[in-house]
Design a protein around this motif. Structure first.
Motif, short mmCIF file in Angstrom:
data_model
loop_
_atom_site.label_atom_id
_atom_site.label_comp_id
_atom_site.label_asym_id
_atom_site.label_seq_id
_atom_site.Cartn_x
_atom_site.Cartn_y
_atom_site.Cartn_z
N VAL A 82 35.67 43.12 -0.10
CA VAL A 82 35.22 42.84 -1.46
C VAL A 82 36.25 43.30 -2.48
O VAL A 82 36.58 42.59 -3.43
CB VAL A 82 33.85 43.49 -1.74
N ALA A 83 36.82 44.50 -2.27
CA ALA A 83 37.86 44.99 -3.18
C ALA A 83 39.08 44.09 -3.14
O ALA A 83 39.67 43.79 -4.19
CB ALA A 83 38.23 46.42 -2.82
N ASN A 84 39.48 43.64 -1.94
CA ASN A 84 40.64 42.76 -1.83
C ASN A 84 40.41 41.45 -2.57
O ASN A 84 41.37 40.87 -3.11
CB ASN A 84 40.94 42.49 -0.36
N SER A 85 39.17 40.97 -2.61
CA SER A 85 38.88 39.75 -3.37
C SER A 85 39.18 39.94 -4.85
O SER A 85 39.64 39.02 -5.52
CB SER A 85 37.40 39.36 -3.18
N GLY A 86 38.93 41.15 -5.37
CA GLY A 86 39.24 41.43 -6.76
C GLY A 86 40.74 41.40 -7.02
O GLY A 86 41.20 40.82 -8.02
N PHE A 87 41.51 42.01 -6.13
CA PHE A 87 42.96 41.99 -6.28
C PHE A 87 43.51 40.57 -6.11
O PHE A 87 44.48 40.18 -6.76
CB PHE A 87 43.61 42.96 -5.29
N SER A 88 42.87 39.78 -5.23
CA SER A 88 43.29 38.38 -5.05
C SER A 88 43.06 37.59 -6.33
O SER A 88 43.86 36.71 -6.68
CB SER A 88 42.51 37.74 -3.89
N GLU A 89 41.95 37.87 -7.03
CA GLU A 89 41.70 37.20 -8.31
C GLU A 89 42.85 37.45 -9.28
O GLU A 89 43.34 36.54 -9.94
CB GLU A 89 40.38 37.70 -8.91
N HIS A 112 41.77 32.53 -6.51
CA HIS A 112 40.40 32.69 -6.97
C HIS A 112 39.39 32.18 -5.96
O HIS A 112 39.66 31.23 -5.21
CB HIS A 112 40.18 31.93 -8.29
N LEU A 113 38.21 32.82 -5.96
CA LEU A 113 37.07 32.19 -5.30
C LEU A 113 36.63 31.03 -6.17
O LEU A 113 36.48 31.17 -7.39
CB LEU A 113 35.93 33.21 -5.13
N ASN A 114 36.44 29.86 -5.55
CA ASN A 114 36.31 28.62 -6.30
C ASN A 114 34.88 28.34 -6.74
O ASN A 114 34.13 27.60 -6.09
CB ASN A 114 36.84 27.44 -5.47
N ALA A 119 31.72 29.36 -1.11
CA ALA A 119 30.30 29.70 -1.04
C ALA A 119 29.96 30.47 0.23
O ALA A 119 29.17 31.43 0.19
CB ALA A 119 29.45 28.44 -1.14
N ILE A 120 30.56 30.08 1.35
CA ILE A 120 30.21 30.71 2.63
C ILE A 120 30.55 32.20 2.65
O ILE A 120 29.68 33.03 2.98
CB ILE A 120 30.87 29.96 3.80
N PRO A 121 31.80 32.61 2.33
CA PRO A 121 32.07 34.06 2.40
C PRO A 121 31.30 34.88 1.38
O PRO A 121 30.91 36.02 1.68
CB PRO A 121 33.59 34.14 2.14
N ILE A 122 31.04 34.33 0.19
CA ILE A 122 30.26 35.08 -0.80
C ILE A 122 28.83 35.26 -0.32
O ILE A 122 28.26 36.35 -0.39
CB ILE A 122 30.29 34.38 -2.17
#
Length: 264
Positions: free
Chosen positions: A29-36, A41-43, A124-127
């Motif tokens: 989850v933290a890595n998703s923030g850094f990826s943003e 982005h998560l689409n 949608a799937i990973p979220i």
């Protein structure tokens, strides 16, 4: 350091599954923030088509996608009352908070939100999986504390206060977003009212408060780990949201921060 940590959380669980989920949840989850922040982005929402790959991708309507995100987690919270019944006030309130939070999100998807974009199935799937696993693991980690002595520092009642403040604030700012556009309008506007005059993502701020409330109610290592990861993710998402508004609106007020008033 460990003695300080153990003063406000239950002893870490012996369950290897919960230990693995604690690490995986935080890192992913933290890595998703850094990826943003890095531009990956998560689409969904404003960024639903931000990362074109050239290959055919399945697009969902925003409403369908959002229901897919929150419904499994809501059902996991609801099922926890049957799987782990009557294990004490802390456990019951934790189950209720998790279930109510995701029920509110489902309710908003059905009756509050207005939509102008879509969502890719690949996002949608990973979220959805993240929310479902967090709800299931949080209630299971709480179950493992049954019969253990309470932490020396009791955060249960402050947690209830934080949760109530967070869920009301989050709902109110989602409502303000929903009335920003009239019927049939799909273009984005600069949000106003509430804390939108100070930050562009007050709904994220209050969602962070919700999860800290849940963590205080729970006082398990997993709950705090997931909450910290969620904090990093929502800070990253709010940072790029502010950049998006700055790029789209010349009159966007520069004093409006991303998610923490006057700070960030």
């Amino acid at each position: 350091m460990m003695s300080l940590l153990l003063s406000f959380i239950f002893p870490p669980p012996e369950s290897m599954v919960v230990w693995i989920m604690t690490v995986v949840s935080f890192v992913s989850v933290a890595n998703s923030g850094f990826s943003e922040i890095r531009g990956k982005h998560l689409n969904y929402s404003k960024f639903w088509n931000a990362n074109p790959t050239g290959k055919r991708q399945i697009r969902l309507s925003s409403k369908t996608g959002m229901l897919m995100l929150y419904t499994p987690a809501f059902l996991a919270g609801l099922a926890s009352f049957w799987i782990f019944p009557r294990e004490g006030i802390r456990s019951t309130f934790l189950q209720a908070a998790v279930t109510l939070h995701f029920f509110k999100r489902v309710f908003e998807v059905l009756f509050i939100h207005k939509y102008s974009s879509g969502m890719l199935l690949d996002s949608a799937i990973p979220i959805s999986l993240s929310y479902f696993l967090s709800a299931a693991t949080m209630t299971y980690a709480q179950h493992l504390t049954h019969g253990l002595p309470e932490p020396p520092i009791n955060l249960f009642y402050p947690g209830i206060v934080l949760f109530v403040v967070g869920i009301i604030g989050n709902f109110y700012h989602h409502y303000l977003l929903s009335i920003l556009r009239g019927n049939g309008e799909k273009e984005y506007k600069i949000p106003k009212g509430g804390l939108f005059d100070l930050v562009i993502c007050p709904h994220y701020l209050f969602e962070i408060i919700i999860f800290y409330g849940i963590s205080f109610i729970s006082q398990t290592l997993y709950a705090f780990s997931f909450t910290l990861g969620t904090t990093f993710y929502l800070m990253g998402r709010s940072y790029v949201t502010r950049k998006w508004y700055l790029s789209k609106f010349e009159d966007f007020p520069k004093h409006v921060k991303a998610v923490i008033p006057f700070v960030f």
